[in-house]
Design a protein around this motif. Structure first.
Motif: not given
Length: 505
Positions: A205-215, A232-233, A238-244
């Motif tokens: 289960l992966a969340t694309n949240t940009s501001s909420l806590s995964v925990d 994702f950005f 176009k944006m090459p980065l993904v934060e895991i």
């Protein structure tokens, strides 16, 4: 005959040099060196031309730009290996995925997954959203086929690999589900709660949240070790980065599997801790807020944007704010303030603009004029955005008009450096190389500098600590809530300054 005509050669060389300068702004010396050698070669002996190439190559190879670009290249190669275990074992291959939420972000993620050979099911309650996502997917694939960037059979497979559903049917066999729904904790928890009832226990289960806590999102879910962030950005393609984002209970195998999927999608994964803003948005927040404070103090947005573009950013902070949207920027700033306190105190500069329903590019008007919006479409889009004429009414003083270019650039860039050092101190990311990669790929930070912390090393931590103290003590910063705290050197930076070593050693 052209290469033997000095006049024609000069004209062609000047046009070529203009093109190079337009694209590189003089920050990358190699194209200019190559052009000069090429222009001289018809009237130069072969041995002399070869010697000039050797000398130029030696000079460029040992230069700071080459070293910086090599460090970024090494960072990208390291990122590609994140999907493997310590023994080199590859993560299990993901062939079936689902995406919940068919908005701009979710639709693009699903489209990219399908293009890369992952059988993907896109779910949304809105038939219009699903229709739009399918239309955009077919459009992108059709364009790539037309431009011969995809073979016919690959294009057909990409179309076949994306399916849609309104009722969530057909999700049970998914190996990973990525949610891209509303940025509300209760909504994301509810979505994952329902998915947990039908998915296999080891489905990610992966969340694309940009501001909420995964925990926080994983709280109360069965098998919380399978929950992680996959941020994702925008724009996704176009944006090459993904934060895991690794939560406190996230299994390392899950992190590796998601990182491997990101690489398969053509992205560079960076693994970060579950903290507010994660890494990129946390570093970018002070940069954008400092730009807004300069605006409040009377700085011309066009001047600030030009200075930061000259520094090496792909666009200035005010044009970036227009792209992001004032509402999103304000929400992100408030989230960072709630998490980190005084140093993230947001300016009120956007309040007056927001009261006018002025959100930036998506409404046609921000700091710049982007054209009017009619029925969701932009009309009268100018060739280049022009500065809005009413901006002076939103300024509260004219103090910043007297600031030097160096002070303006330092206030923005060193606000990022200070926060980046804190991220390293708190181990938000593995090390300075990963942080540099994230800033280059996630914010567009000048690649020729090697990234944020390599840029910090070029100025030396000792000099940076002194400069940060100078900025913190300036009247405009010292007199505002959280100003001195933002520019205060953290313990790690002071330790490096004391030891006389850089962040990269």
């Amino acid at each position: 005959m052209v290469d033997r005509n000095p006049l024609l050669t000069s004209i062609i060389a000047n046009k070529a040099r203009e093109g190079v300068m337009k694209r590189t702004k003089g920050k990358y010396p190699a194209p200019l060196e190559a052009l000069d050698i090429l222009v001289r070669s018809p009237r130069t002996a072969t041995k002399k031309s070869l010697r000039a190439e050797v000398e130029a190559t030696a000079r460029l190879a040992t230069g700071s730009v080459c070293k910086s670009l090599i460090s970024i290249f090494k960072g990208t190669e390291a990122a590609k290996r994140l999907g493997r275990g310590p023994d080199g074992e590859a993560a299990p291959r993901i062939d079936r995925a689902a995406v919940i939420g068919a908005g701009v972000m979710g639709g693009a993620v699903a489209s990219l997954l399908a293009e890369k050979g992952v059988t993907t099911r896109l779910s949304d309650l809105s038939p219009d959203a699903l229709d739009t996502a399918l239309f955009e997917h077919r459009k992108v694939i059709g364009t790539k086929l037309k431009r011969r960037r995809l073979a016919r059979h690959r294009a057909d497979e990409a179309l076949d690999h994306l399916d849609v559903t309104r009722d969530g049917s057909g999700l049970a066999r998914s190996q990973i589900v990525i949610e891209a729904v509303a940025e509300r904790l209760d909504v994301k928890q509810a979505v994952f709660g329902k998915l947990a009832e039908v998915l296999a226990d080891d489905a990610i289960l992966a969340t694309n949240t940009s501001s909420l806590s995964v925990d926080a999102i994983a709280e109360g879910l069965p098998n919380p070790e399978r929950v992680c962030g996959m941020h994702f950005f925008n724009p996704v393609r176009k944006m090459p980065l993904v934060e895991i984002i690794r939560g406190s209970r996230t299994d390392e195998k899950v992190v590796r599997a998601v990182a491997a999927l990101a690489v398969r999608m053509g992205k560079y994964p960076v693994i970060v801790a579950d903290v507010a803003g994660f890494l990129v948005n946390r570093i970018l927040g002070p940069y954008l807020d400092e730009a807004l404070r300069l605006f409040e103090e009377g700085a011309d947005p066009a001047r600030v944007d030009r200075l930061l573009e000259d520094f090496g950013m792909p666009m200035g902070p005010f044009l970036l704010l227009d792209e992001v949207g004032f509402d999103i920027a304000a929400h992100a700033a408030q989230s960072l303030h709630e998490a980190y306190g005084a140093r993230m105190t947001p300016t009120k500069a956007l309040d007056g603009l927001l009261k006018q329903d002025r959100l930036g590019k998506k409404t046609g008007l921000g700091f710049y004029v982007h054209g009017t919006i009619q029925k969701g479409k932009r009309k009268g889009k100018p060739a280049r955005p022009t500065l809005a004429e009413d901006l002076p009414v939103f300024k509260r003083s004219g103090e910043a008009t007297a600031l030097t270019d160096d002070v303006i650039v330092d206030r923005l860039v060193l606000a990022m450096v200070a926060e980046g050092a804190r991220c390293l101190e708190e181990k938000v990311v593995a090390g300075p190389a990963e942080l540099d990669l994230a800033t280059v790929m996630g914010t567009g930070f000048a690649p020729f500098t090697g990234g944020l912390m390599r840029y910090a090393d070029s100025r030396t931590p000792a000099a940076l600590a002194e400069r940060l103290r100078e900025l913190a003590g300036s009247s405009a910063i010292a007199s505002r809530p959280g100003g001195p705290e933002r520019f205060a050197p953290c313990t790690l930076l002071l330790e490096h300054a004391e030891a006389g070593r850089g962040f990269h050693g």
